[in-house]
Design a protein around this motif. Structure first.
Motif, PDB file in Angstrom:
ATOM      1  N   TRP A   1       0.807  -1.225   0.000  1.00 23.21           N
ATOM      2  CA  TRP A   1       0.000   0.000   0.000  1.00 23.21           C
ATOM      3  C   TRP A   1       0.841   1.277   0.000  1.00 23.21           C
ATOM      4  N   THR A   2       2.155   1.163   0.212  1.00 26.61           N
ATOM      5  CA  THR A   2       3.009   2.339   0.413  1.00 26.61           C
ATOM      6  C   THR A   2       2.770   3.434  -0.620  1.00 26.61           C
ATOM      7  N   LEU A   3       2.809   3.036  -1.878  1.00 25.04           N
ATOM      8  CA  LEU A   3       2.716   4.028  -2.950  1.00 25.04           C
ATOM      9  C   LEU A   3       1.385   4.778  -2.872  1.00 25.04           C
ATOM     10  N   LEU A   4       0.289   4.019  -2.724  1.00 26.44           N
ATOM     11  CA  LEU A   4      -1.029   4.652  -2.666  1.00 26.44           C
ATOM     12  C   LEU A   4      -1.141   5.556  -1.450  1.00 26.44           C
ATOM     13  N   PHE A   5      -0.561   5.091  -0.336  1.00 29.94           N
ATOM     14  CA  PHE A   5      -0.644   5.852   0.908  1.00 29.94           C
ATOM     15  C   PHE A   5      -0.048   7.242   0.741  1.00 29.94           C
ATOM     16  N   TYR A   6       1.142   7.318   0.144  1.00 30.81           N
ATOM     17  CA  TYR A   6       1.755   8.640  -0.043  1.00 30.81           C
ATOM     18  C   TYR A   6       1.148   9.383  -1.218  1.00 30.81           C
ATOM     19  N   ALA A   7       0.702   8.619  -2.225  1.00 33.00           N
ATOM     20  CA  ALA A   7       0.058   9.282  -3.376  1.00 33.00           C
ATOM     21  C   ALA A   7      -1.165  10.063  -2.919  1.00 33.00           C
ATOM     22  N   GLU A   8      -1.880   9.530  -1.934  1.00 32.95           N
ATOM     23  CA  GLU A   8      -3.066  10.221  -1.437  1.00 32.95           C
ATOM     24  C   GLU A   8      -2.728  11.644  -0.995  1.00 32.95           C
ATOM     25  N   LEU A   9      -1.645  11.775  -0.231  1.00 33.59           N
ATOM     26  CA  LEU A   9      -1.287  13.099   0.275  1.00 33.59           C
ATOM     27  C   LEU A   9      -0.775  13.993  -0.851  1.00 33.59           C
ATOM     28  N   VAL A  10       0.064  13.427  -1.720  1.00 36.17           N
ATOM     29  CA  VAL A  10       0.659  14.245  -2.781  1.00 36.17           C
ATOM     30  C   VAL A  10      -0.419  14.744  -3.738  1.00 36.17           C
ATOM     31  N   ILE A  11      -1.316  13.850  -4.146  1.00 38.01           N
ATOM     32  CA  ILE A  11      -2.319  14.253  -5.130  1.00 38.01           C
ATOM     33  C   ILE A  11      -3.333  15.204  -4.520  1.00 38.01           C
ATOM     34  N   ASN A  12      -3.731  14.940  -3.289  1.00 37.21           N
ATOM     35  CA  ASN A  12      -4.809  15.740  -2.730  1.00 37.21           C
ATOM     36  C   ASN A  12      -4.342  17.000  -2.025  1.00 37.21           C
ATOM     37  N   TRP A  13      -3.080  17.046  -1.682  1.00 40.96           N
ATOM     38  CA  TRP A  13      -2.629  18.282  -1.032  1.00 40.96           C
ATOM     39  C   TRP A  13      -1.513  18.972  -1.828  1.00 40.96           C
ATOM     40  N   THR A  14      -0.383  18.305  -2.031  1.00 37.41           N
ATOM     41  CA  THR A  14       0.783  18.993  -2.577  1.00 37.41           C
ATOM     42  C   THR A  14       0.513  19.595  -3.954  1.00 37.41           C
ATOM     43  N   ILE A  15      -0.041  18.785  -4.852  1.00 39.06           N
ATOM     44  CA  ILE A  15      -0.182  19.280  -6.224  1.00 39.06           C
ATOM     45  C   ILE A  15      -1.163  20.446  -6.321  1.00 39.06           C
ATOM     46  N   PRO A  16      -2.400  20.315  -5.792  1.00 34.16           N
ATOM     47  CA  PRO A  16      -3.268  21.497  -5.856  1.00 34.16           C
ATOM     48  C   PRO A  16      -2.720  22.689  -5.081  1.00 34.16           C
ATOM     49  N   PHE A  17      -2.039  22.419  -3.971  1.00 32.40           N
ATOM     50  CA  PHE A  17      -1.500  23.519  -3.174  1.00 32.40           C
ATOM     51  C   PHE A  17      -0.505  24.340  -3.985  1.00 32.40           C
ATOM     52  N   ILE A  18       0.369  23.667  -4.715  1.00 33.75           N
ATOM     53  CA  ILE A  18       1.380  24.392  -5.474  1.00 33.75           C
ATOM     54  C   ILE A  18       0.778  25.026  -6.722  1.00 33.75           C
ATOM     55  N   LEU A  19      -0.064  24.260  -7.434  1.00 36.83           N
ATOM     56  CA  LEU A  19      -0.561  24.767  -8.713  1.00 36.83           C
ATOM     57  C   LEU A  19      -1.562  25.907  -8.547  1.00 36.83           C
ATOM     58  N   LEU A  20      -2.348  25.868  -7.480  1.00 39.30           N
ATOM     59  CA  LEU A  20      -3.409  26.866  -7.360  1.00 39.30           C
ATOM     60  C   LEU A  20      -3.002  28.047  -6.485  1.00 39.30           C
ATOM     61  N   MET A  21      -1.723  28.123  -6.106  1.00 40.31           N
ATOM     62  CA  MET A  21      -1.317  29.194  -5.210  1.00 40.31           C
ATOM     63  C   MET A  21      -1.419  30.552  -5.884  1.00 40.31           C
ATOM     64  N   SER A  22      -0.977  30.622  -7.132  1.00 45.89           N
ATOM     65  CA  SER A  22      -1.022  31.908  -7.819  1.00 45.89           C
ATOM     66  C   SER A  22      -2.380  32.101  -8.485  1.00 45.89           C
ATOM     67  N   ASP A  23      -2.986  33.275  -8.260  1.00 48.76           N
ATOM     68  CA  ASP A  23      -4.305  33.538  -8.836  1.00 48.76           C
ATOM     69  C   ASP A  23      -4.282  33.499 -10.359  1.00 48.76           C
ATOM     70  N   ASP A  24      -3.172  33.957 -10.944  1.00 49.41           N
ATOM     71  CA  ASP A  24      -3.120  33.990 -12.396  1.00 49.41           C
ATOM     72  C   ASP A  24      -3.167  32.588 -12.992  1.00 49.41           C
ATOM     73  N   LEU A  25      -2.511  31.647 -12.317  1.00 54.32           N
ATOM     74  CA  LEU A  25      -2.559  30.258 -12.781  1.00 54.32           C
ATOM     75  C   LEU A  25      -3.915  29.657 -12.471  1.00 54.32           C
ATOM     76  N   ALA A  26      -4.436  29.972 -11.281  1.00 55.89           N
ATOM     77  CA  ALA A  26      -5.625  29.286 -10.799  1.00 55.89           C
ATOM     78  C   ALA A  26      -6.847  29.578 -11.641  1.00 55.89           C
ATOM     79  N   ARG A  27      -6.881  30.743 -12.299  1.00 61.44           N
ATOM     80  CA  ARG A  27      -8.096  31.035 -13.059  1.00 61.44           C
ATOM     81  C   ARG A  27      -8.013  30.537 -14.494  1.00 61.44           C
TER      82      ARG A  27
END
Lengths: 173, 386
Positions: free
Chosen positions: B282-308
């Motif tokens: 399960w290791t991969l899925l366990f960490y993938a959960e956090l990366v996909i649901n937190w890290t990626i949206p957190f980084i990509l949507l931080m800037s308003d210009d990118l987010a819209r």
């Protein structure tokens, strides 16, 4: 010769934004704008968008690194104590402190930078051309360092009143 | 402006094909491996139920706070809620599989397992059935009332029905927060019947809101592309992106809080849940959960210009919907089948549920005008500007 600025007062932000657009089309320099609340379009039109968010992100990244280094130094290098059967370098227990100190350091440094960059400090007198700008008036001042030629001033006056300025005055510097 | 939605034939056909795949997958599943099929039924049903209830929660929040910008999208969460009665039917089917899914329901387990025996006043089959039926009744009644108030408000003059919607939204938020906590405890957390986490309910509620917004973003952009919701502008998208960004932080926060407290306390009673999941396979899925649901949206949507930008929002939303599946998978599968496999039964039944969800959603969406012209906030929403 004394230099003159035009001070135009508007009743709402829509007229103000329109007036700035027309002024820019006619290459008339807009010196400054005062509004009771932030109007994002004005910042965009004047090219004065704040760079503070970029500073905040940088400060946040810096705070993460600094806090992590501090924790690593204290808990692993300088004074290693084993508690609860955890390793010296117990990352999950660092996370909360990193999280909180990042918020604190980012916030404080952003406030300081904001105060310094805008030249605001406690007790500073407000620099407003018309008293209503903190209440319900929107003000454009037209002018440049070298001063404006008379025909530009007349042109600007026409544009401003056509766009709904309720009051236009000349101010000498 | 096209005011009423008509279902395009191609989309209806796609939904029907997906439903067909789902039916085939479920039939093969029940013939070959019953408990595996029941488990993926539970997962998929919870997945879409969570999305539809979360969408109503999203809209209730806006009603309660008098938020104007979103009122032109009102019909979409309402239509998403039309999945809930179907989820009730699936839940009734799942009642037959309780013994296949839940350890505490196995006959005779109370005699050998002291902890389950201790929990048996709550975790027993009749009470489980009663709770599920009561929860669904509460949701279905509220959703019907909310929908009715919204439709009547579009026909009759005055603000009476708007006020009524607002009142119902308050009731919904209150009821939803309690009932969904119970639902997540019952249906997901009790799979690992020795384990408990008091944070589980709020995690489920936040997830339902989070992924419902992600699905809303996709639907809104697709409808806009098909020629509806012409007033959609970058400011609406920016507001949706802010929702996703903030909720990604809340998600990461709750994910980590649950982990940290269990890790810190180091009590075998609770740590086994995580020990099992951080180890292979399960290791991969366990960490993938956090990366996909937190890290990626957190980084990509931080800037308003990118987010819209739609080019950023759509991939992030699709990724989040996949992240929700992973998140549920890692919560459900280790405790039930105990094997990491995504075969035809899992994928096919997911597609089938997606097909049913699409059919119900599209049918409800086409029943009422998409443009809510009598909503008091509609002008503010159409000319939304930051």
């Amino acid at each position: 010769m004394k230099q003159k600025d035009l001070i135009a007062v508007f009743d709402n932000d829509r007229d103000l934004v329109k007036a700035i657009g027309t002024l820019k089309e006619n290459n008339i320099p807009v010196k400054d704008v005062w509004t009771p609340f932030p109007v994002h379009d004005v910042l965009k039109m004047l090219g004065r968008e704040s760079r503070l968010p970029y500073f905040s992100v940088a400060a946040g990244v810096g705070a993460v690194i600094v806090t992590f280094a501090f924790l690593y130094y204290t808990a692993v290098i300088d004074y290693p104590i084993r508690y609860g059967g955890k390793p010296y370098f117990a990352f999950p227990s660092f996370v909360v402190i990193i999280f909180l100190l990042t918020i604190l350091l980012t916030f404080i440094s952003t406030v300081i930078v904001f105060q310094v960059r805008t030249g605001l400090f406690p007790g500073k007198e407000a620099e407003v051309p018309v008293t209503g700008t903190t209440d319900d008036k929107f003000v454009i001042s037209v002018g440049s360092k070298e001063g404006l030629a008379d025909e530009i001033i007349t042109e600007a006056q026409v544009i401003l009143s056509a766009n709904g300025a309720v009051e236009i005055t000349e101010q000498e510097r | 402006m096209r005011e009423t939605f008509t279902i395009p034939q191609r989309v209806r056909l796609l939904a029907l094909i997906l439903t067909g795949i789902g039916i085939i997958a479920l039939i093969t599943g029940f013939v070959t491996d019953q408990s595996r099929t029941f488990t993926s039924l539970l997962l998929n049903n919870y997945y879409f139920l969570s999305l539809s209830l979360g969408a109503v929660f999203f809209f209730s929040l806006h009603h309660v706070t008098d938020a104007g910008w979103s009122s032109m999208f009102k019909r979409i969460p309402e239509s998403m809620a039309s999945y809930v009665p179907f989820a009730f039917i699936v839940m009734l089917v799942l009642f037959a599989g309780v013994r296949d899914i839940y350890e505490w329901a196995e006959p005779g387990i109370t005699e050998t397992d002291a902890l389950i025996a201790h929990k048996s006043p709550y975790l027993n089959i009749p009470f489980f059935y009663i709770r599920a039926i009561l929860l669904f009744c509460a949701w279905i009644v509220l959703i019907i009332l909310i929908r009715r108030a919204s439709l009547r408000g579009d026909i009759e003059e005055g603000l009476a029905w708007h006020e009524k919607s607002k009142h119902l939204s308050m009731v919904y938020i209150f009821v939803f927060s309690i009932t969904f906590t119970v639902a997540s405890f019952d249906w997901i957390m009790s799979i690992d019947s020795h384990w408990f986490s008091t944070l589980f309910g709020i995690r489920a509620i936040v997830s339902s809101l989070y992924y419902a917004v992600a699905l809303l973003v996709i639907i809104v952009i697709l409808l806009n592309k098909a020629g509806y919701l012409e007033a959609l502008n970058k400011y609406h998208l920016n507001d949706f992106a802010r929702y996703l960004f903030r909720l990604s932080i809340v998600f990461g926060y709750l994910w980590f809080m649950q982990y940290l407290i269990i890790w810190y306390a180091n009590i075998p009673e609770t740590t086994f849940y995580y020990v099992y999941r951080v180890n292979e396979p399960w290791t991969l899925l366990f960490y993938a959960e956090l990366v996909i649901n937190w890290t990626i949206p957190f980084i990509l949507l931080m800037s308003d210009d990118l987010a819209r930008k739609k080019a950023v929002l759509i991939p992030v939303s699709i990724l989040l919907l996949a992240g929700f599946y992973i998140s549920l998978y890692i919560q459900i599968m280790p405790g039930t089948t105990g094997v990491l496999r995504i075969g035809f039964i899992e994928a096919g039944s997911f597609l089938g549920f997606a097909g049913v969800f699409m059919l119900l959603f599209l049918r409800t969406l086409s029943k009422a005008p998409l443009y809510v012209k009598k909503d008091p906030f509609i002008q503010e929403s159409v000319s939304h500007h930051l």
